[in-house]
Enzyme design. Structure first.
Site, mmCIF file in Angstrom:
data_model
loop_
_atom_site.group_PDB
_atom_site.id
_atom_site.type_symbol
_atom_site.label_atom_id
_atom_site.label_comp_id
_atom_site.label_asym_id
_atom_site.label_seq_id
_atom_site.Cartn_x
_atom_site.Cartn_y
_atom_site.Cartn_z
ATOM 1 N N LEU A 126 39.978 27.241 37.464
ATOM 2 C CA LEU A 126 41.044 26.340 37.040
ATOM 3 C C LEU A 126 42.355 26.912 37.549
ATOM 4 C CD1 LEU A 126 40.139 25.585 33.286
ATOM 5 C CD2 LEU A 126 39.737 24.119 35.270
ATOM 6 N N ASP A 127 43.276 26.037 37.942
ATOM 7 C CA ASP A 127 44.602 26.505 38.352
ATOM 8 C C ASP A 127 45.262 27.252 37.206
ATOM 9 O OD1 ASP A 127 44.202 25.245 40.756
ATOM 10 O OD2 ASP A 127 45.484 23.517 40.311
ATOM 11 N N ARG A 128 46.094 28.191 37.544
ATOM 12 C CA ARG A 128 46.738 29.041 36.528
ATOM 13 C C ARG A 128 47.392 28.251 35.391
ATOM 14 N NH1 ARG A 128 50.040 34.598 37.215
ATOM 15 N NH2 ARG A 128 51.014 34.652 35.160
#
Length: 219
Positions: A48-50
């Protein structure tokens, strides 16, 4: 397997920031909780993106990692997200198919033509669940897992995600938290072969709490 709820703004794995990452946090927790000597194995099978929070699955053995990764390659693992977009969608439900290219130096992804030599197919289906105050609450069924895919494809539709500075800077402002959440995973247990579903709800914070029935009020 290990299924967790990823906090927002925590990197999934070690990056250039040097900030504490989720993979290391979980390995340390397993080491302490079960008093394990030496290095702890924990396989990262998706990301998942940060700035994005929500449900994630990790593999506790290399065999489980291989089998879960295979489910992802075959699109057998169903991944659903909740997102809040700025503006309306053209249709209440639709499938989006684009071709994406990532600029690794800028860490940005662009929509390109079908014939672009580096373009990779990206596909998702969205459904508008609610609409209010110039925003849409969407449920997204992600078919492919390209970097920044949901963010780029929605921005390309003229409906960037709330709080997304990278792909919606004209309508979003610094300090706003991106409204994208990993909501549900449906997968087959890598050993028992049983179908399993795991859900996570967004926090009871703006803009999610515009639709409180879709939030986790304990957060």
């Amino acid at each position: 397997m290990l299924v967790v709820e990823k906090p927002v703004n925590v990197p999934v794995q070690e990056d250039a920031s040097g900030d504490e990452d989720l993979l290391s946090i979980l390995k340390n927790d397993i080491k302490e909780r079960y008093n394990k000597p030496g290095n702890v194995y924990l396989g990262l099978v998706h990301r998942l993106d940060r700035p994005v929070g929500g449900v994630m699955v990790f593999a506790k053995t290399s065999k489980a990692a291989s089998r879960l990764s295979d489910q992802i390659r075959r699109n057998a693992m169903e991944k659903y997200y909740l997102a809040i977009s700025r503006g309306s969608m053209d249709s209440p439900k639709a499938r989006l198919k684009d071709y994406l290219v990532k600029d690794r130096k800028k860490n940005e992804v662009y929509v390109v033509g079908k014939d672009h030599r580096r373009g990779k197919e990206a596909e998702l289906e969205y459904e508008v669940k609610q609409e209010e105050s110039g925003m849409c609450l969407l449920e997204i069924d992600l078919y492919t897992g390209r970097p920044h895919q949901i963010r780029v494809q929605l921005a390309h539709q003229g409906a960037p995600i709330y709080g997304d500075q990278k792909y919606g800077g004209k309508v979003n402002h610094p300090g706003q938290q991106i409204a994208l959440w990993s909501h549900r995973l449906v997968l087959s247990h890598p050993v028992k072969k049983e179908d399993m579903t795991f859900e996570s709800m967004p926090p009871d914070q703006y803009p999610w709490n515009v639709w409180p029935e879709y939030t986790n009020r304990d957060m």
